[in-house]
Design an enzyme around this catalytic site. Sequence first.
Site, PDB file in Angstrom:
ATOM      1  N   LYS A  40      -6.023  -2.206  -0.727  1.00  0.00           N
ATOM      2  CA  LYS A  40      -6.898  -2.097   0.293  1.00  0.00           C
ATOM      3  C   LYS A  40      -7.508  -3.682   0.902  1.00  0.00           C
ATOM      4  CE  LYS A  40      -7.266   2.299   0.947  1.00  0.00           C
ATOM      5  NZ  LYS A  40      -7.140   3.217   2.286  1.00  0.00           N
ATOM      6  N   ASP A  75     -13.704   6.015   2.191  1.00  0.00           N
ATOM      7  CA  ASP A  75     -12.602   5.797   3.011  1.00  0.00           C
ATOM      8  C   ASP A  75     -11.803   7.072   3.073  1.00  0.00           C
ATOM      9  OD1 ASP A  75     -10.785   4.364   4.745  1.00  0.00           O
ATOM     10  OD2 ASP A  75      -9.510   4.414   3.229  1.00  0.00           O
ATOM     11  N   ASP A  76     -11.705   7.856   2.068  1.00  0.00           N
ATOM     12  CA  ASP A  76     -10.903   9.189   1.973  1.00  0.00           C
ATOM     13  C   ASP A  76     -11.625  10.346   2.695  1.00  0.00           C
ATOM     14  OD1 ASP A  76      -9.061   8.307  -0.201  1.00  0.00           O
ATOM     15  OD2 ASP A  76     -11.016   8.110  -1.339  1.00  0.00           O
ATOM     16  N   ASN A 113      -2.439   5.940   9.236  1.00  0.00           N
ATOM     17  CA  ASN A 113      -2.856   5.178   8.003  1.00  0.00           C
ATOM     18  C   ASN A 113      -4.264   4.816   8.232  1.00  0.00           C
ATOM     19  OD1 ASN A 113      -2.915   3.205   6.183  1.00  0.00           O
ATOM     20  ND2 ASN A 113      -0.915   2.934   6.210  1.00  0.00           N
ATOM     21  N   ARG A 163      -9.068  10.042  -8.704  1.00  0.00           N
ATOM     22  CA  ARG A 163      -8.071  10.528  -7.887  1.00  0.00           C
ATOM     23  C   ARG A 163      -7.416   9.676  -6.965  1.00  0.00           C
ATOM     24  NH1 ARG A 163      -6.927  11.970  -2.976  1.00  0.00           N
ATOM     25  NH2 ARG A 163      -8.560  10.743  -2.210  1.00  0.00           N
ATOM     26  N   TYR A 219       0.754  -0.992  -0.051  1.00  0.00           N
ATOM     27  CA  TYR A 219       0.139   0.027   0.069  1.00  0.00           C
ATOM     28  C   TYR A 219       0.806   1.280   0.061  1.00  0.00           C
ATOM     29  CZ  TYR A 219      -4.231   2.722   0.371  1.00  0.00           C
ATOM     30  OH  TYR A 219      -5.043   3.542   0.050  1.00  0.00           O
ATOM     31  N   GLU A 253     -13.390   4.552  -2.873  1.00  0.00           N
ATOM     32  CA  GLU A 253     -11.994   4.692  -2.834  1.00  0.00           C
ATOM     33  C   GLU A 253     -11.414   5.608  -3.877  1.00  0.00           C
ATOM     34  OE1 GLU A 253      -8.887   4.743  -0.485  1.00  0.00           O
ATOM     35  OE2 GLU A 253     -10.258   3.403   0.070  1.00  0.00           O
ATOM     36  N   ASP A 254     -10.877   6.705  -3.511  1.00  0.00           N
ATOM     37  CA  ASP A 254     -10.163   7.462  -4.517  1.00  0.00           C
ATOM     38  C   ASP A 254     -11.011   8.137  -5.572  1.00  0.00           C
ATOM     39  OD1 ASP A 254      -8.043   7.286  -2.891  1.00  0.00           O
ATOM     40  OD2 ASP A 254      -6.869   6.239  -4.323  1.00  0.00           O
TER      41      ASP A 254
END
Length: 611
Positions: A220, A314-315, A502, A202, A149, A291-292
């Site tokens: 992840k 998650d972000d 993290n 992103r 990761y 995610e992202d």
Amino acid sequence: MLSKILQSPVKRQNSSLWRHLSSSAKGSSSINDQLIETLSTEGEWAYCSRQFMAPLKIPVRGSDILNNPLYNKGTAFKIGERDRLRFRGLLPPRRANMPIQIKRIMQAIRNEEDSIKKNIILEDLHDRNETLYHRVLVDHMEELAPLIYTPTVGQACKEFGMRFRRPRGMYFTEEDRGHMASMVYNWPHKDVHVICVTDGSRILGLGDLGANGMGIPIGKLSLYCAAGGIAPHRVLPVVIDVGTNNEELLEDDFYLGVQKKRLNGPEYYQLVDEFMQAVRHRWPNVLVQFEDFSSDKAQILLNHYRHDHLCFNDDIQGTGATTLAGVLGALRAKGEDVNDLGKQRIVIAGAGSAGIGVAQVLMQAMIEQGRTPEEAKDCFFVVDASGLLGVEDDDKLSPEQRDFTRSEDGGMPLHEVVKKYKPTMLLGMTGVGGLFKEEIIRDMAANCERPVIFPLSNPTIKAECTAEQAFEWTSGKCIFASGSPFDPVEIGDKTFYPTQCNNMYIFPGLGLGATLAGAKRVSDKMLYVAAESLANFVTDEDLKVGKVFPPLSSIRDVSRNVAVEVIKQAMEEGQARRLVGKEIPDLEAYVQRKMYDPVYVPIVEKREVSI
């Protein structure tokens, strides 16, 4: 003592021995301890569970087993299995137990200098033997997490097309419109618990990587399995490929995604909605982790689905909860009451989904501690590329950003905000490497006895400052955590230990708890109790040396504790559908039993027998 021996995986072939042990359970404990140690670690039985394990029935045999990473044990297959499963002669004759396999993999990794080459070794192992892959991660989490990761996954994503070897996960595109409900049945596993999905818009601080972003869900979900105890056949990485605006990828001969400009507007949201309906139709209780996704889409999607789907971003929420845990740990390290969060002055650099998500979670925590929304809002100074968010720009901002605008000094640059408002905490989520200049950090130290400095952007080159800079410019006074790992810093005769903020400290345990409970949605209070559980896991000894997060080597214990608190909260909210009517006297032991442990299990061929 006898009960421990009876849990050994070795079959009770010597009945006289077992009768003797049964009749002399009060015998010498040293002899019994030696016997347990021999039975559980010697030879090909090493790393096999001491408890009885029902064999895994699989629908394939022969070389098909060796080519399936979920079933393959490599050279660790015992002689009886090689006969029974019909591939005797297809493997080298020497049988290596799991410790030998782990030693070989770790030696190969440590022989390499380049992190991306180490990542390739691990992903090759992932592709051929999932049990061994996750065992290696569990046993060497602190060393290997940065390789699968952040920060290495960023480079792995950039090189995804060039390095592609074996398909993993699913891809959904505009061409699949109308087919997704049937497409999901192409996935071979019937009991998916967690889906991690990205549109690649992103990726970390690297921007639009399109389908190359698949490396993020894969990484992840590896952490979900190793750190959170979700079995690998119960996770599914996904890319919703709506194209890319990255000109390099549009011209790249080796790019594997859709080489068109990104979908936008209603067509984009319709595509995502069909995906969400399709996965919920096949797996009604699945947790979807966004995610992202780019900031202009992330909050909209979360707001749309969070109340009637089991999902979270998650972000936004994961980063917020993890940062909250770090902030609470920092208050402990400063000798302040953790319930005094509302007394802090917090500057957040970055008004995207991560920055606003952190502000939302911190503000909600202040309200939980008894502050009014107005009092909580007054603690925040959110700065973007144009300066401090001000009310005069309300028409240009999202509803979530408008919650943090200030009536004075709109547009004020970051260094002036720090100089004027004398913050106690400086959090960075901009993706702008080196943004926290020496002047800013020194002003923080001049106005606060122990300033909290968290440059949280990933990967390492995008960090707002380094650990060395933060400690040097504050003369070692700061409390530091970062999105990417940094080595210890020596200043004079003192050594300072930066810790990594993290998200893996939160999302594996959150996902484990939510799915075990059968929750309908991820509530704000679940995120709060998850952060509180993480903060409470940090020891006083860790805090004394400046660590506000526990060592990664304890991540499975962290995840278990987080899961327990999430389940308790789900029960309190009436959301624990899977636990209704169950009496669980020891919830921690229950969660521990449910966590996937990567050890080899007996395998038999599933077949119909007719007479």
